[in-house]
Scaffold this active site. Structure first.
Site, PDB file in Angstrom:
ATOM      1  N   GLY A  42     -18.293  21.608  24.216  1.00  0.00           N
ATOM      2  CA  GLY A  42     -18.796  20.370  25.046  1.00  0.00           C
ATOM      3  C   GLY A  42     -19.935  20.547  25.588  1.00  0.00           C
ATOM      4  CE1 TYR A  43     -22.867  22.922  24.311  1.00  0.00           C
ATOM      5  CE2 TYR A  43     -25.834  22.139  22.627  1.00  0.00           C
ATOM      6  CZ  TYR A  43     -25.026  23.500  23.594  1.00  0.00           C
ATOM      7  OH  TYR A  43     -25.538  24.228  23.294  1.00  0.00           O
TER       8      TYR A  43
ATOM      9  CB  THR B 218     -15.375  20.585  16.515  1.00  0.00           C
ATOM     10  OG1 THR B 218     -16.207  19.412  16.718  1.00  0.00           O
ATOM     11  CG2 THR B 218     -14.353  20.861  15.512  1.00  0.00           C
TER      12      THR B 218
ATOM     13  CD  GLU C  46     -24.576  23.374  15.899  1.00  0.00           C
ATOM     14  OE1 GLU C  46     -25.737  23.019  17.436  1.00  0.00           O
ATOM     15  OE2 GLU C  46     -24.107  22.408  15.715  1.00  0.00           O
TER      16      GLU C  46
HETATM   17  C1  LIG Z   1     -16.287  15.536  13.423  1.00  0.00           C
HETATM   18  C2  LIG Z   1     -17.659  15.875  14.280  1.00  0.00           C
HETATM   19  C3  LIG Z   1     -17.064  16.837  15.192  1.00  0.00           C
HETATM   20  C4  LIG Z   1     -18.322  16.778  16.427  1.00  0.00           C
HETATM   21  N1  LIG Z   1     -18.351  18.022  17.121  1.00  0.00           N
HETATM   22  C5  LIG Z   1     -19.416  18.087  18.042  1.00  0.00           C
HETATM   23  C6  LIG Z   1     -18.993  19.045  19.451  1.00  0.00           C
HETATM   24  O1  LIG Z   1     -17.804  20.446  18.791  1.00  0.00           O
HETATM   25  N2  LIG Z   1     -19.502  19.619  20.181  1.00  0.00           N
HETATM   26  C7  LIG Z   1     -20.298  18.575  20.637  1.00  0.00           C
HETATM   27  O2  LIG Z   1     -20.532  18.772  21.685  1.00  0.00           O
HETATM   28  N3  LIG Z   1     -20.824  17.327  19.525  1.00  0.00           N
HETATM   29  C8  LIG Z   1     -20.013  17.290  18.721  1.00  0.00           C
HETATM   30  N4  LIG Z   1     -20.252  16.034  17.868  1.00  0.00           N
HETATM   31  C9  LIG Z   1     -20.168  15.387  18.169  1.00  0.00           C
HETATM   32  C10 LIG Z   1     -22.379  15.051  17.244  1.00  0.00           C
HETATM   33  O3  LIG Z   1     -22.727  16.468  17.860  1.00  0.00           O
HETATM   34  C11 LIG Z   1     -22.886  13.397  17.797  1.00  0.00           C
HETATM   35  O4  LIG Z   1     -22.058  12.416  17.055  1.00  0.00           O
HETATM   36  C12 LIG Z   1     -24.503  13.397  16.960  1.00  0.00           C
HETATM   37  O5  LIG Z   1     -25.459  14.040  18.188  1.00  0.00           O
HETATM   38  C13 LIG Z   1     -24.750  11.875  17.566  1.00  0.00           C
HETATM   39  O6  LIG Z   1     -23.674  11.341  18.220  1.00  0.00           O
HETATM   40  P1  LIG Z   1     -23.249  10.200  18.240  1.00  0.00           P
HETATM   41  O7  LIG Z   1     -22.217  10.117  17.804  1.00  0.00           O
HETATM   42  O8  LIG Z   1     -23.615   9.362  19.969  1.00  0.00           O
HETATM   43  O9  LIG Z   1     -24.136   8.982  17.211  1.00  0.00           O
HETATM   44  P2  LIG Z   1     -25.582   7.984  18.039  1.00  0.00           P
HETATM   45  O10 LIG Z   1     -26.881   9.314  19.034  1.00  0.00           O
HETATM   46  O11 LIG Z   1     -25.352   7.126  19.143  1.00  0.00           O
HETATM   47  O12 LIG Z   1     -26.615   7.759  16.925  1.00  0.00           O
HETATM   48  C14 LIG Z   1     -26.219   6.915  16.312  1.00  0.00           C
HETATM   49  C15 LIG Z   1     -27.274   6.504  15.377  1.00  0.00           C
HETATM   50  O13 LIG Z   1     -28.608   6.649  15.476  1.00  0.00           O
HETATM   51  C16 LIG Z   1     -29.351   7.022  15.326  1.00  0.00           C
HETATM   52  N5  LIG Z   1     -30.854   7.618  16.081  1.00  0.00           N
HETATM   53  C17 LIG Z   1     -30.313   7.387  17.197  1.00  0.00           C
HETATM   54  N6  LIG Z   1     -31.435   8.380  17.955  1.00  0.00           N
HETATM   55  C18 LIG Z   1     -32.245   7.638  16.733  1.00  0.00           C
HETATM   56  C19 LIG Z   1     -33.741   7.962  16.518  1.00  0.00           C
HETATM   57  N7  LIG Z   1     -34.496   8.143  17.990  1.00  0.00           N
HETATM   58  N8  LIG Z   1     -34.071   7.664  15.898  1.00  0.00           N
HETATM   59  C20 LIG Z   1     -33.696   7.318  14.657  1.00  0.00           C
HETATM   60  N9  LIG Z   1     -32.817   7.480  14.850  1.00  0.00           N
HETATM   61  C21 LIG Z   1     -31.685   7.201  15.743  1.00  0.00           C
HETATM   62  C22 LIG Z   1     -28.734   8.309  14.162  1.00  0.00           C
HETATM   63  O14 LIG Z   1     -29.130   8.832  13.508  1.00  0.00           O
HETATM   64  C23 LIG Z   1     -27.056   7.575  13.481  1.00  0.00           C
HETATM   65  O15 LIG Z   1     -27.562   7.139  13.236  1.00  0.00           O
HETATM   66  C24 LIG Z   1     -19.160  15.854  16.345  1.00  0.00           C
HETATM   67  C25 LIG Z   1     -19.759  14.492  15.901  1.00  0.00           C
HETATM   68  C26 LIG Z   1     -18.666  14.337  14.842  1.00  0.00           C
HETATM   69  C27 LIG Z   1     -18.701  13.232  13.848  1.00  0.00           C
END
Ligand SMILES: Cc1cc2nc3c(=O)[nH]c(=O)nc-3n(C[C@H](O)[C@H](O)[C@H](O)COP(=O)(O)OP(=O)(O)OC[C@H]3O[C@@H](n4cnc5c(N)ncnc54)[C@H](O)[C@@H]3O)c2cc1C
Lengths: 398, 381
Positions: free
Chosen positions: A127-128, A161, A244
């Site tokens: 839960g991050y 997840t 990880e």
């Molecule tokens: C299938 C799946 C399973 C997951 N499982 C887990 C889980 O079990 N537990 C958990 O805690 N999380 C989980 N996640 C979450 C995952 O870690 C996040 O989706 C990830 O950190 C990206 O965050 P966001 O989706 O909010 O995208 P955003 O952070 O909004 O990013 C959107 C876009 O902006 C880009 N971006 C953001 N910041 C920058 C920067 N500084 N410079 C350049 N580009 C940038 C990103 O690369 C991306 O392309 C999961 C995600 C998915 C899709």
């Protein structure tokens, strides 16, 4: 310099190969062959067998039940598992929270949580992420307020997840709202059956239910379930992220993926010839294999450095970026190879009585949903843009 | 040189665009995909009667509006923006195309019923072993009295569950992949001897596996010339590809727009993610991909009536461009949306899925590269 495995390593390889051949459950093979989504029991079946053998947690120190393998042995192990296409061991307990607990936990926490994590009796979720805290994880808002010997937790996590199966979750929560972003965060273990927790499914592109929203409303968490100091949870989080990422290259699984494409291309026909004779397609497979080889030897170099006592550094971002790009490329080629039969959507078919008109070859059935699903790998675990930022800053000093 | 549309064409675009905006929002489409029928026959009637667009590419003699491929392009592009499911491509572009170019005893009546919205068509050309080779046919039609008897198997026939008629490619002579010996038939979808297995596709359409067991048709079911049908099949398929490219352009424009909007709104690290240069450049690359795709779609559409060689080169070149662009634009959109891009809830993922299927429809990038090479550099040049 020397690329050979030692005789001991070769003996080890033979041993684990034989073990997998003798002990891998046949019913799992059937589920996998039919391309079905794996259920909780499917994941746990193989986990339990390995736990009994003492092999479920290759990287753990022996004092916590690890097998005491060298990094080369761990490499051989993951390679053999991939070759045999075994169900993966979910990372949340074994690769993520386990190491945090044995590194930062109290003796009581270790005793309470490590054994059931090994046996599979605790299924963990992570839960991050939150709606407003993805790449910018430190922006998380879920709040934990002290109330005697409990925290009261309120907030929302997302993308969690397999939370639908989870017994426990490890959560990052804000315990000091006034501190700077990365300060004031604590690492809590939360019983998913606690009153006030609601898990809601998020359906993803291929139709799967893999991720969830987790809502926390006045959830009472005993203070004894906090790992490490209050407001120092970021230290655990950073440690965990490094863990990880190691193994994230997925070389062995990708080799298996390339083999699968070859086998599809040997079966699929084009102008009366197997597709593998097509010079365009053959070249694409060759390029993929070469990329994978480059990744493999980069990983081996990293492993050697780790053996020499250096922990996984920011270089592991390279493995994550290249590893996921290759995984995605494999799904592209599989979909291309499937031709017309990439198009049918196989979820919930399977009605009886239609066998006369099979819908294409089995290998085609999940190519499109898998292609869609694997787009996630460049998004999660620190997106590939973020990984490049890390390399730029930490490795190149830009 | 003139890239302007006529007043009629502008009106056609406005009509279709308004329909898509007002009656085909994403929730409506989702409901259609989930419905038992999988399409909206009532919308088809609206397209025939109220919008009057099903006659767009037919001559006035045939009861149409006197347009042609450019009109198909306009409709398909606007449909692409809304991910419209109803079978304009199968019915008007392909069914209509065969009847227009191939004629045959039933052509006049069938075109009238296409324009009126009574007839819908699906194109049964692909076979399990044939991949993208239009001539690789094991489905046979053999002389049977005054008519023919059709036997064989067709794969992934898009729109077949909704079709009143099938266009079926068959072998009437020659070896399995010979150019000569191909004959095209129009067959009522409910003819005796046809077995269908219907299923959904990953991009929200419906398709079928179709088995033909001694399906009897009259000599009047032949479209074009007996044994010499492949040229016609290639011509109409090229027209379909040009129309499909237009659909892709519509879908990609929408994907690009949606992504820019999302990147402007989504904040991380205290700023909109649109302020990160790496994402800006990715969105610029998406833009360049879309613009080049528009150009190639125009080019291919305008060259449909040129010689076989010119037409083939133009269409295959366009399909290569569009196939690559669909992949790049779709993947970039998902990546920039982050986790949200992976959800079934957001429209962008559904556009991505359609764009991905368009990559492979009527031939992959590799297939069309090879076809282009043959005509531009190889034996045929
Ligand atoms: C299938 C799946 C399973 C997951 N499982 C887990 C889980 O079990 N537990 C958990 O805690 N999380 C989980 N996640 C979450 C995952 O870690 C996040 O989706 C990830 O950190 C990206 O965050 P966001 O989706 O909010 O995208 P955003 O952070 O909004 O990013 C959107 C876009 O902006 C880009 N971006 C953001 N910041 C920058 C920067 N500084 N410079 C350049 N580009 C940038 C990103 O690369 C991306 O392309 C999961 C995600 C998915 C899709």
């Amino acid at each position: 310099m020397n690329l050979d495995f030692s005789p001991e390593d070769l003996a080890f390889k033979a041993e684990v190969r034989a073990f997998i051949a003798e002990n891998y459950p046949a019913h799992l093979r059937d589920v996998q062959d039919e391309g079905e989504e794996l259920g909780k029991e499917d994941f746990l079946a193989w986990h339990r067998i390995l736990a009994k053998k003492g092999w479920v947690n290759p990287a753990w120190p022996t004092e916590y039940g690890g097998p005491g393998w060298t990094s080369v042995q761990r490499y051989i192990w993951s390679e053999e598992c991939a070759l045999a296409d075994t169900v993966p061991i979910l990372p949340f307990g074994i690769n993520m929270v386990g190491p945090v607990i044995y590194t930062f936990g109290t003796p009581e926490q270790k005793a309470k949580f490590l054994p059931p994590t090994l046996t599979g009796d605790i299924w963990w979720c992570q839960g991050y992420s939150e709606p407003g805290a993805g790449s910018d994880l430190a922006n998380l808002r879920t709040k934990a307020v002290r109330d005697g010997d409990h925290y009261i937790v309120n907030g929302q996590k997302t993308w969690t997840t397999m939370a639908q199966h989870a017994d426990w979750g490890f959560f990052l929560v804000r315990t000091d709202p006034d501190a700077k972003a990365q300060e004031g965060i604590s690492f809590l273990l939360i019983d998913m059956k606690s009153p006030g927790i609601t898990v809601r499914p998020i359906i993803t592109l291929g139709g799967e239910h893999e991720v969830n929203e987790v809502w926390l409303e006045n959830v009472r968490v005993p203070v004894e379930n906090r790992i490490f100091h209050e407001n120092k949870g970021w230290t655990c989080a950073k440690f965990l992220l490094a863990h990880e990422r190691s193994g994230i290259a997925g070389v062995a699984r990708s080799k298996r993926g390339v083999d699968r494409i070859k086998s599809i291309a040997r079966t699929e026909s084009q102008d009366g010839q197997p597709l593998i004779k097509d010079s365009f397609f053959k070249r694409k497979i060759a390029e993929l294999e070469i990329d994978l080889l480059a990744l493999e030897y980069t990983e081996l170099r990293t492993l050697a450095a780790e053996n020499a006592g250096k922990g996984p550094g920011p270089e592991s971002s390279l493995l994550k970026v290249k590893g996921t790009e290759i995984q995605q490329r494999i799904t592209e080629l599989a979909l291309e190879a499937a031709g017309h039969y990439g198009m049918p959507y196989f979820r919930g078919f399977g009605e009886a009585g239609h066998n006369a008109l099979a819908i294409g070859p089995d290998y085609a059935h999940r190519t499109a949903p898998t292609y869609f699903n694997v787009r996630k790998t460049s998004i999660y675990g620190g997106s590939n843009e973020i990984q490049r930022n890390i390399i730029s800053k930490m490795v190149l000093g830009l | 040189m003139d890239f302007n549309f006529t007043d009629e064409q502008n009106m056609l675009r406005d009509t279709v665009a308004k329909f898509v905006q007002q009656q085909y929002d994403f929730d409506t489409r989702r409901a259609i995909v989930k419905s038992e029928a999988g399409w909206r026959p009532d919308y088809w009637k609206v397209m025939a009667e109220e919008l009057g667009i099903l006659g767009a590419p037919f001559s006035e003699d045939q009861g149409g509006l006197g347009g042609g491929p450019v009109d198909n392009m306009i409709v398909m592009e606007e449909f692409g923006k809304g991910l419209v499911i109803e079978p304009y491509l199968g019915t008007v572009v392909i069914g209509g195309g065969f009847l227009k170019h191939g004629g045959g005893a039933q052509a006049g009546d069938l075109i009238a019923s296409i324009i009126g919205g009574e007839a819908t068509f699906a194109f049964a050309y692909a076979e399990p072993q044939g991949r993208y080779n239009l001539a690789d046919l094991t489905t046979t039609a053999t002389k049977d009295g005054a008519g023919y008897s059709i036997n064989g198997r067709k794969a992934v026939v898009v729109g077949a569950p909704w079709a009143s008629h099938l266009i079926v490619t068959t072998r009437t002579a020659g070896g399995q992949r010979d150019r000569a010996g191909v004959t095209v038939f129009v067959v009522p979808a409910d003819a005796a001897g046809i077995t269908r297995r219907d299923y959904p596709t990953v991009d929200g359409l419906r398709a079928s596996e179709i088995q033909f067991d001694n399906v009897k048709v009259g000599a009047d079911a032949v479209i074009g010339t007996v044994d010499q049908g492949l040229d016609l099949v290639e011509l109409v398929t090229d027209e379909a590809i040009a129309a499909l490219c237009a659909e892709a352009v519509g879908a990609m424009r929408k994907i690009h727009e949606t992504t820019i909007d999302y990147a402007r709104q989504r904040k991380q690290f205290g700023v909109p993610i649109s302020s990160f240069q790496v994402l800006q450049h990715r969105m610029v690359d998406m833009f360049m991909n879309v613009e080049q795709s528009v150009s190639m779609t125009y080019m291919a559409t305008l060259k449909l009536d040129e010689s076989n060689v010119e037409r083939t080169k133009a269409v295959s070149a366009a399909k290569v461009q569009i196939g690559k662009a669909c992949r790049f634009v779709g993947q970039a959109a998902i990546q920039i949306h982050g986790g949200m891009g992976m959800t079934d809830e957001l429209a962008v993922g559904h556009y991505f899925k359609r764009a991905t299927m368009i990559e492979g429809l009527f031939g992959s990038v590799d297939h069309h590269l090879r076809r282009y090479e043959t005509f531009s550099l190889g034996d045929a040049a």
